[in-house]
Motif scaffolding. Structure first.
Motif, PDB file in Angstrom:
ATOM      1  N   LEU A 156     -52.807 -10.679  43.970  1.00 39.35           N
ATOM      2  CA  LEU A 156     -52.484  -9.501  44.775  1.00 39.35           C
ATOM      3  C   LEU A 156     -51.540  -8.597  43.988  1.00 39.35           C
ATOM      4  CD1 LEU A 156     -51.643 -11.120  48.224  1.00 39.35           C
ATOM      5  CD2 LEU A 156     -53.662  -9.768  47.661  1.00 39.35           C
ATOM      6  N   PRO A 157     -51.798  -7.280  44.008  1.00 40.32           N
ATOM      7  CA  PRO A 157     -50.824  -6.390  43.378  1.00 40.32           C
ATOM      8  C   PRO A 157     -49.494  -6.445  44.148  1.00 40.32           C
ATOM      9  CG  PRO A 157     -52.568  -5.130  44.450  1.00 40.32           C
ATOM     10  CD  PRO A 157     -52.938  -6.567  44.567  1.00 40.32           C
TER      11      PRO A 157
ATOM     12  N   LEU B 102     -50.792 -14.691  45.329  1.00 37.47           N
ATOM     13  CA  LEU B 102     -52.211 -14.954  45.513  1.00 37.47           C
ATOM     14  C   LEU B 102     -52.630 -14.713  46.954  1.00 37.47           C
ATOM     15  CD1 LEU B 102     -52.917 -18.196  43.471  1.00 37.47           C
ATOM     16  CD2 LEU B 102     -53.185 -15.823  42.785  1.00 37.47           C
ATOM     17  N   GLY B 103     -53.770 -14.063  47.135  1.00 41.53           N
ATOM     18  CA  GLY B 103     -54.323 -13.879  48.465  1.00 41.53           C
ATOM     19  C   GLY B 103     -55.001 -15.164  48.913  1.00 41.53           C
ATOM     20  N   PRO B 104     -55.445 -15.204  50.171  1.00 42.60           N
ATOM     21  CA  PRO B 104     -56.084 -16.419  50.690  1.00 42.60           C
ATOM     22  C   PRO B 104     -57.342 -16.768  49.908  1.00 42.60           C
ATOM     23  CG  PRO B 104     -55.999 -14.677  52.371  1.00 42.60           C
ATOM     24  CD  PRO B 104     -55.351 -14.128  51.151  1.00 42.60           C
ATOM     25  N   ASP B 105     -57.956 -15.761  49.270  1.00 41.46           N
ATOM     26  CA  ASP B 105     -59.164 -16.025  48.494  1.00 41.46           C
ATOM     27  C   ASP B 105     -58.829 -16.422  47.049  1.00 41.46           C
ATOM     28  OD1 ASP B 105     -58.092 -13.648  47.782  1.00 41.46           O
ATOM     29  OD2 ASP B 105     -59.881 -12.437  48.095  1.00 41.46           O
TER      30      ASP B 105
ATOM     31  N   PHE C 223     -64.167  -4.164  43.179  1.00 44.11           N
ATOM     32  CA  PHE C 223     -63.122  -3.281  43.709  1.00 44.11           C
ATOM     33  C   PHE C 223     -63.239  -1.879  43.107  1.00 44.11           C
ATOM     34  CE2 PHE C 223     -58.785  -1.568  43.111  1.00 44.11           C
ATOM     35  CZ  PHE C 223     -58.421  -1.418  44.433  1.00 44.11           C
TER      36      PHE C 223
ATOM     37  N   GLU D 111     -49.091  -5.182  47.636  1.00 43.14           N
ATOM     38  CA  GLU D 111     -49.777  -5.824  48.755  1.00 43.14           C
ATOM     39  C   GLU D 111     -49.236  -7.211  49.074  1.00 43.14           C
ATOM     40  OE1 GLU D 111     -54.038  -5.699  48.584  1.00 43.14           O
ATOM     41  OE2 GLU D 111     -54.004  -3.733  47.631  1.00 43.14           O
ATOM     42  N   GLN D 112     -48.228  -7.655  48.313  1.00 43.04           N
ATOM     43  CA  GLN D 112     -47.707  -8.995  48.566  1.00 43.04           C
ATOM     44  C   GLN D 112     -46.822  -9.013  49.806  1.00 43.04           C
ATOM     45  OE1 GLN D 112     -45.862 -10.458  44.969  1.00 43.04           O
ATOM     46  NE2 GLN D 112     -47.730 -10.164  43.781  1.00 43.04           N
ATOM     47  N   ASN D 113     -46.848 -10.153  50.490  1.00 37.56           N
ATOM     48  CA  ASN D 113     -45.972 -10.348  51.636  1.00 37.56           C
ATOM     49  C   ASN D 113     -44.569 -10.646  51.114  1.00 37.56           C
ATOM     50  OD1 ASN D 113     -44.565 -11.167  53.822  1.00 37.56           O
ATOM     51  ND2 ASN D 113     -46.007 -12.760  54.468  1.00 37.56           N
TER      52      ASN D 113
ATOM     53  N   ALA E 175     -45.153 -17.694  45.032  1.00 32.05           N
ATOM     54  CA  ALA E 175     -45.833 -18.136  46.255  1.00 32.05           C
ATOM     55  C   ALA E 175     -46.587 -16.987  46.918  1.00 32.05           C
ATOM     56  CB  ALA E 175     -44.819 -18.724  47.224  1.00 32.05           C
ATOM     57  N   ALA E 176     -46.236 -15.755  46.569  1.00 31.17           N
ATOM     58  CA  ALA E 176     -46.775 -14.609  47.303  1.00 31.17           C
ATOM     59  C   ALA E 176     -47.864 -13.864  46.537  1.00 31.17           C
ATOM     60  CB  ALA E 176     -45.652 -13.632  47.631  1.00 31.17           C
TER      61      ALA E 176
END
Lengths: 140, 419
Positions: free
Chosen positions: B263-264, B256-259, B409, B267-269, B253-254
């Protein structure tokens, strides 16, 4: 989908009655079946509500209420977390459970909220938070 | 209950019993295709009988007895497999007046074996990995051809043909449909684990336009892993694989970013990581290690995933331990990609120079055109203050990657080197 399966309390469970040897054996076998089918994630039995406490919230106030609690039929005596394909499968599995109590009893199945259930609601806040997090992180 | 509800309930019971049923029948008939057909016949019989007579006490045994009776009828009619016919006939005759009760007992004895033998058959090395995955999803997961096709981003015809061909190959190979023992078992188990992990990764891979079928593959693979762990509680690598899948899935669930971009880990929540799966994954890993399986390739990869899972914040990651684990993994499973990851771990644990020293020793030929290699070098050089060289490395990586966002990037990082 993930579901929580709750064994509802009865007078017997609230009285702390120890399950019979037959029931323990049947339950053990049932749990093994759940494991072999890849369904069971976790689960446990709970002590009677006389061993429990409640914390009541009202604005900034918190007050503690000691058990036992009155509404026996609404109390939970045990739970499982299962991973199943759908509610039909959960119902089919619950129907196979040995009656967990000496008398009439109930088991309740509730789907666990999935991240996707939040949908768009979650995304904006989540996105902002990530942007802030990104700013804090060194470029890599 | 309305008739349609009754039918749905019966079909659900069938779904639960199907693997056992098909497994037992496949072993009896030595033909998975026929086994599936007989199981389907038994379902039709149940749909006729149960609404009138009620669901039997042991529905699995009822279905099996019904299917076996039909199997015998069929054998009798074709009269081709006389010997097998005699064996089965004798088995049933010896069961006495109530074959259902006798089968019920027999069924309880080798439930595990029936399911296991079907798993081992679907993952047989005579089949290609793709065929194994499709057949496993069909036979064990109970997915329809259409569902499998969608999951593998393939056409229904392709998958249908793949399954038909796989069944034919199995039939012609004249297999025993038994759970392999001894030395063969280890080899065959490796193939089973490979198939399950392939299914998992197929679901884990990120594709545009979040198709919900693909996370479903992750779930299916985990379920297969749990079934296997339940049936083979002494096999360390089964728990290693289960741990690896559960720890990786805890981040589903964590990641993918909003875009919609991957996410590495750093950087995941982490608040969105699934703590139940982490706990289960750590427990499975502990079990693998307790069974002396700490050096198994799956257990090692799980141990690496566990280092991240244990860190509440990215800064708390135990990079020294990760570096050490990669050191073991490269002995067990030598690969230049493992070496690259090891260099990255060393750079995080001991500084960019340590990373650069290890990069120099990597087989660069094997990783030619592999963007993560120059990207890592660029990162190490940047952190060492060697900006001009870092810029060139980032540009090289940007030219190699096929992913647009990644290229942007990397070019941004090249620009940050100045010059």
């Amino acid at each position: 989908m993930r579901v929580m399966v709750m064994v509802k309390a009865t007078k017997d469970s609230e009285a702390g009655a120890i399950p019979s040897a037959e029931l323990l054996e049947a339950m053990g076998k049932y749990n093994e079946e759940l494991i072999s089918a890849g369904v069971l994630l976790t689960g446990d039995g709970l002590k009677p509500s006389s061993a429990g406490k409640r914390v009541a919230f009202d604005g900034p106030n918190r007050s503690i209420i000691d058990g036992p609690f009155a509404e026996t039929r609404e109390l939970v005596a045990g739970f499982w977390l299962w991973e199943v394909k759908d509610m039909d499968e959960a119902v089919a599995w619950v129907k196979r459970c040995p009656n967990p109590m000496p008398g009439p009893s109930e088991i309740e199945i509730r789907p666990v909220v999935d991240a996707t259930d939040f949908g768009e609601e979650l995304a904006p806040e989540f996105g902002e938070r990530l942007d802030r997090l990104r700013e804090r992180l060194p470029e890599r | 209950m309305a008739a349609s509800d009754t039918h749905r309930a019966i079909e659900t019971v069938f779904r639960i019993e199907r693997v056992r049923l098909v497994g037992g029948l496949a072993r009896m008939m030595r033909d998975v295709d026929l086994a599936e057909e007989l199981a389907q016949d038994a379902l039709l019989a149940a749909l006729c009988e149960w609404p009138r007579a009620g669901v039997p006490h042991n529905p699995g045994a009822w279905l099996m007895a019904t299917a076996k009776r039909r199997a015998i009828d069929r054998l009798r009619r074709t009269a081709m497999l006389t010997r097998k016919h005699a064996e089965i006939g004798r088995d049933l005759a010896e069961d006495g007046a109530d074959p259902v009760a006798a089968l019920e007992a027999a069924l309880d004895d080798d439930v595990g074996d029936e399911v296991l033998s079907l798993i081992f058959t679907a993952c047989h090395p005579v089949l290609s990995p793709d065929a194994r995955a499709a057949l496993t999803l069909r036979l064990i997961g109970g997915l329809t051809t259409e569902e499998i096709a969608r999951a593998f981003l393939s056409s229904e015809t392709t998958i249908a043909q793949r399954i038909v061909r796989a069944k034919k190959t199995l039939r012609e190979a004249g297999l025993s449909y038994e759970v392999p023992r001894g030395r063969e078992r280890a080899e065959r188990l490796a193939s089973v684990l490979e198939v399950i992990y392939l299914i998992f990764n197929e679901g884990y891979a990120v594709t545009a336009g979040a198709d919900l079928t693909r996370p479903a593959l992750c779930m299916e693979a985990q379920r297969l892993g749990r079934i296997l762990a339940g049936l083979m509680p002494e096999e360390p690598e089964v728990f290693g694989l289960l741990a690896l899948m559960e720890l990786q899935a805890s981040r589903l669930a964590a990641r993918l970013g909003p875009d919609g971009m991957l996410l590495p880990l750093t950087e995941q929540n982490r608040a969105r990581w699934d703590q139940l799966l982490i706990r289960r994954g750590l427990a499975a890993l502990a079990r693998a290690e307790a069974l002396s399986g700490a050096r198994g390739p799956y257990a090692l990869q799980a141990a690496l995933a566990a280092c991240h899972a244990r860190a509440r914040r990215a800064e708390e990651t135990d990079w020294a331990r990760i570096a050490a684990l990669y050191g073991v993994l490269r002995e067990v499973m030598p690969s230049p990609v493992v070496d690259l990851n090891r260099a990255i771990a060393h750079s995080m644990a001991f500084g960019p120079e340590a990373g650069l020293a290890l990069l120099a020793a990597i087989d660069a030929d094997a990783l030619r055109n592999y963007a993560p290699l120059p990207a890592a070098r660029g990162d190490f050089l940047f952190r060492s203050g060697r900006l001009a060289e870092a810029k060139r490395a980032f540009e090289e990586a940007a030219a190699l990657t096929r992913n647009e966002r990644e290229r942007a990037f990397l070019l941004k990082r090249a620009a940050a080197c100045g010059g």
